[in-house]
Design an enzyme around this catalytic site. Structure first.
Site, PDB file in Angstrom:
ATOM      1  N   HIS A 372       0.805  -1.231   0.000  1.00  0.00           N
ATOM      2  CA  HIS A 372       0.000   0.000   0.000  1.00  0.00           C
ATOM      3  C   HIS A 372       0.832   1.271   0.000  1.00  0.00           C
ATOM      4  O   HIS A 372       0.290   2.343   0.253  1.00  0.00           O
ATOM      5  CB  HIS A 372      -0.925   0.040   1.213  1.00  0.00           C
ATOM      6  CG  HIS A 372      -1.951  -1.036   1.256  1.00  0.00           C
ATOM      7  ND1 HIS A 372      -3.236  -0.874   0.790  1.00  0.00           N
ATOM      8  CD2 HIS A 372      -1.882  -2.317   1.703  1.00  0.00           C
ATOM      9  CE1 HIS A 372      -3.910  -1.995   0.956  1.00  0.00           C
ATOM     10  NE2 HIS A 372      -3.104  -2.892   1.513  1.00  0.00           N
ATOM     11  N   LYS A 564      -9.046  13.512   4.725  1.00  0.00           N
ATOM     12  CA  LYS A 564      -8.135  12.362   4.723  1.00  0.00           C
ATOM     13  C   LYS A 564      -7.106  12.598   5.815  1.00  0.00           C
ATOM     14  O   LYS A 564      -7.064  13.686   6.405  1.00  0.00           O
ATOM     15  CB  LYS A 564      -7.450  12.215   3.370  1.00  0.00           C
ATOM     16  CG  LYS A 564      -6.838  13.528   2.836  1.00  0.00           C
ATOM     17  CD  LYS A 564      -6.217  13.366   1.462  1.00  0.00           C
ATOM     18  CE  LYS A 564      -7.213  13.378   0.325  1.00  0.00           C
ATOM     19  NZ  LYS A 564      -7.406  12.092  -0.315  1.00  0.00           N
TER      20      LYS A 564
END
Ligand code: 26Q
Length: 841
Positions: A372, A564
């Site tokens: 990721h 975020k």
């Protein structure tokens, strides 16, 4: 605590999915108010109704759950085991009601009693067992696996305290501990009978067995108990109910009585506390390496429990391990569970006495690894010394794995010492460390990135050597999001419109059905309805912000949203500088705000990430000055909404006109909020990074506001030697913004407050804010200009929704299933769910 039998006076009836047990459900809720909450119905609070509804839903899930588990067991189907240190599930009740077709029943129940259903749903604690994208991805995947009727289990850690609660005090982030477990959690069942013992520390001992073979034993270890807590994962419009199994650590004894009796009271208790600390708290840092021993303990703890659990179940049906990889797939969500490679080898070699070569073949065939991150500094490594103390046997196994692996490398590239150093699992430079990404790669048959660009960069820049060695192991699986939570549930108005236009099956399995919305791009009536729905969502968000923060927002403004984790590479700073530019120009000429704007930020910073926290302070201080400037006539507002999480995201995203996705190209592996925004009809202002690239292709390049350098341009710029001061000298507007910030205007004349930020920008700027700034201003101008033409804007919004189908996690999961896990769906017949609990059957 959940071993308490259900005391509902009538055995729960499990009816097939048809929504027909409405009145029965309502009766059941009243029963639970009385028998579970112990309240008179007239005295019940929204929280009591939440508990009663949750228990009523649970009663209806358990039969299906048992039927599902029985079907998996009997059929001996291959299952996937999703190993993740984080599952950011969000609240359960509302979605379960939707999935079971009981939402209307709950609504009419609430209406008849003058109850606010939202208040009932919000009484549920929000389990925040994750930091951000990676944990949320795991939750979306579990949802899709159940919806696609795939045999799957999620394995992770039941943290007592999830991600901290963020408060903003004087513009600064203050962390408070999370308390999701303070109230009873009706969604889990403790399974004491499946507890596992896990060892730490100790040493290894060699002896020769009866066959003359050398055996290794792990002795003098400390032991900890893992208790599994199972929660239900419901599929949408299916009978499937899968399991999320989270492990909690408990001490093996209340405390060591010998120590206690000999007067060493402190040590006696300390051992107990130490053991239970393992599952106490989620580490609140993402993308930053910490190297804390407790973190490695957490990782090994849940991996060891899960591997033992899987092997135990496998051995019930199989005498040998020959078929293990045909029955068991394990997916490692990033490197956090990478110790699985060594643990599975330990179980197969030391405990099951398989020869090394066979054990290794099984391990590699079983495991898959999802990466990721592209930032080398975010890759996990552990000092050899820590490993040696905590997991002495695993270190030996890793050395042996590495030895055999490097021999393979050497055969392929003789006389290439540099390559051995590059690929080795052990980093020999500057204090020896174990590279977990290398361990995961060597031990897996599949290594995937999470967006096309990211997967390409893994091959070319992150692990080129591994790719050269095993090209067939590398693949891409672009992330996805569940349309159930992120559209059907979060945006009922839009869902209703879509259903009217293209029918009701779009969110069942094939979100590509949304493509049919393109037919309506010229239909003014549809476009008007679409903007009316957005308007209503904005009104509701504005109401929430008014209530919680006292800030009034215009509902006709363009809502520009960046929500975020706060990170330098995500460039919230660039967004903030753009606001300052707008403010400066509006002070000269208010007509630049002909389109009124609301900028919304939300996100947590890791508690020790001081730069990120300073960026929050900057945003809040800029917001204070701008929001209280009467000369702007309310046409520009800036809000930092505290405590971003799944529940807030569900309210913010449907209200966004513009989605800000402005990470430096090559840094964001995928991003998933970008998908949620597009699906809810926001237009993206974004760089060519992560999944933005694919979103732009799907929604149409003319419906996406692209700006900034490409990943290749970024690496060229770094190679040439990037100089922010050159960019600042070239851009009048950037210079004006930086100088204005330096003047102390946003800090009551305190020119020092943000000096570290401006100095860093002028002299370092590692994420190249200065290089992309002017292009960002232009993209912002263009989107504002479009907003002034409501129909044209709405058309592009519609085309974003129509193009978002590819980003359903159902599609992503189908790709994992076909290419990596090789699973087949296991349909659960409705009748078997009901029959399972009826007496005498
Ligand atoms: C590692 C070691 C020690 C302590 C903490 C960690 C740690 C914890 C969490 C490292 C990373 C994370 C989380 C990473 C994450 O959320 N990555 C995001 O994953 C998303 C799903 O694939 C992507 O969309 C995002 O681009 C990526 O940043």
């Amino acid at each position: 605590m959940l071993a308490v039998p259900n005391v509902s006076p009538k055995p729960p009836e499990i009816l097939p999915f048809d929504g027909s047990d409405t009145s029965d459900f309502q009766r059941s809720v009243l029963n639970h108010v009385v028998f579970t909450c112990g309240k008179d119905v007239k005295d019940a609070t929204p929280r009591d109704f939440y508990r009663a509804m949750a228990h009523s839903v649970r009663d209806r899930l358990i039969g299906r759950w048992l039927a599902t588990q029985r079907a998996y067991d009997v059929g001996d189907h291959k299952q996937v085991h999703y190993f993740s240190s984080e599952f950011l599930t969000g609240r359960s009740l509302g979605l379960c009601l939707l999935n079971l077709g009981l939402y209307d029943a709950a609504e009419s129940f609430a209406r008849e009693r003058g109850l606010d259903l939202n208040a009932v749903l919000e009484a549920e604690g929000d389990p925040g067992l994750g930091n951000g994208g990676l944990g949320r991805l795991a939750a979306c995947f579990m949802d899709s696996l159940a919806t696609l009727q795939m045999p799957a289990v999620g394995y992770g850690i039941r943290y007592d305290f999830g991600i901290f609660e963020q408060h903003i005090v004087g513009g600064e982030q203050v962390e408070k501990r999370d308390g999701w477990l303070e109230m009873e959690n009706p969604w889990e069942l403790a399974r004491h009978e499946d507890a596992q013992l896990v060892r730490f520390y100790g040493r290894t001992q060699r002896h020769t067995d009866e066959n003359g073979e050398t055996r290794v034993e792990w002795v003098d270890a400390r032991q900890v108990i893992g208790i599994p807590f199972d929660s239900f994962i419901t599929g949408h419009k299916t009978q499937t109910v899968n399991t999320l199994r989270l492990w909690a650590a408990r001490a093996t004894q209340e405390f060591n009585l010998n120590l206690f009796n000999s007067g060493d009271h402190w040590r006696a208790v300390e051992e107990k506390v130490d053991s239970e600390n393992i599952s106490k708290v989620l580490y609140p840092a993402d993308q930053t390496e910490h190297g804390r021993e407790l973190r490695l303990k957490q990782q090994y703890f849940f991996v060891a429990c899960s591997v033992a659990d899987i092997v135990k179940r496998y051995k019930r049906r199989h005498k040998t391990f020959k078929h293990f990889p045909d029955r068991v797939a394990v997916q490692m969500n990033d490197t956090h569970p990478a110790i699985t490679v060594a643990e599975l080898m330990r179980v197969l070699v030391d405990e099951e006495r398989l020869p090394w070569a066979q054990a290794w073949e099984i391990t590699v065939k079983t495991l898959g690894y999802t990466n990721h991150t592209l930032m080398p500094e975010a890759l996990e490594t552990w000092p050899v010394a820590v490993f040696e103390r905590l997991l002495p046997r695993h270190l030996e196994l890793i050395y042996e794995i590495n030895h055999r692996f490097l021999r393979e490398v050497q055969t392929r590239w003789p006389h290439d010492a540099a390559r051995l150093g590059e690929l080795s699992i052990v980093d020999e430079g500057g204090g020896r460390r174990i590279r977990m990404a290398h361990l995961a790669t060597v031990g897996s048959h599949s290594i995937n990135g999470v967006a096309r660009l990211h997967s390409d960069l893994i091959k070319t820049s992150l692990f080129p050597g591994f790719h050269e060695l095993w090209p067939e192991r590398f693949n891409n699986k672009t992330n996805g999001i569940t349309p159930r939570r992120w559209l059907l549930y979060a945006n009922p108005g839009l869902s209703q419109l879509i259903t009217e236009l293209i029918g009701s099956t779009w969110c069942d399995k094939d979100l590509m059905e949304l493509e049919r919305l393109r037919e309506f791009q010229g239909d003014a009536h549809v476009l008007q309805r679409l903007s009316a729905i957005k308007q209503e969502n904005k009104r509701e968000l504005a109401q929430l912000i008014k209530k919680t923060q006292g800030i009034s927002l215009r509902e006709d403004a363009m809502y520009v949203v960046q929500v975020k984790r706060i990170h330098e590479y995500k460039r919230q700073l660039m967004n903030c500088l753009e606001i300052i530019d707008l403010y400066l120009r509006a002070k000269e000429d208010l007509s630049v705000l002909n389109v009124p704007r609301v900028y919304i930020f939300a996100g947590k910073a890791a508690p020790a990430y001081f730069v990120a926290k300073h960026h929050i302070k900057l945003i809040c201080d800029v917001a204070d000055v701008i929001n209280s400037d009467p000369s702007l006539q309310g046409r520009l507002k800036v809000v930092f909404i505290p405590n971003y999480g799944v529940s807030l995201a569900q309210r913010i995203i449907p209200a966004a006109d513009v989605s800000i996705q402005i990470s430096l190209a090559g840094k964001e592996a995928s991003g998933t909020s970008n998908m949620k925004f597009a699906l809810n009809g926001a237009l993206t202002v974004g760089t060519l990074d992560g999944a933005n690239v694919e979103i732009r292709e799907e929604v149409g390049v003319e419906n996406f506001f692209l700006f900034g350098m490409t990943a290749d341009e970024v690496s060229d710029a770094s190679a040439r030697g990037y100089s922010p001061s050159v960019c600042i000298a070239r851009s009048d507007r950037l210079r004006a913004v930086v100088e204005f910030l330096e003047s102390g205007f946003f800090s009551f004349g305190d020119a020092e407050r943000f000096k570290s930020i401006t100095e860093y920008l002028r002299h370092h700027d590692p994420f190249m804010v200065c290089a992309d700034f002017d292009a960002y201003l232009e993209a912002q101008r263009a989107v504002g200009e479009l907003f002034a033409k409501p129909l044209a804007f709405s058309k592009k919004a519609l085309l974003n929704i129509a193009g978002a189908g590819k980003f359903s996690s159902d599609a992503t999961i189908q790709n994992y299933v076909d290419d990596i896990w090789k699973l087949k769906p296991v349909p659960i017949p409705a009748a078997s769910a009901g029959a399972s609990i009826l007496p005498g059957r």
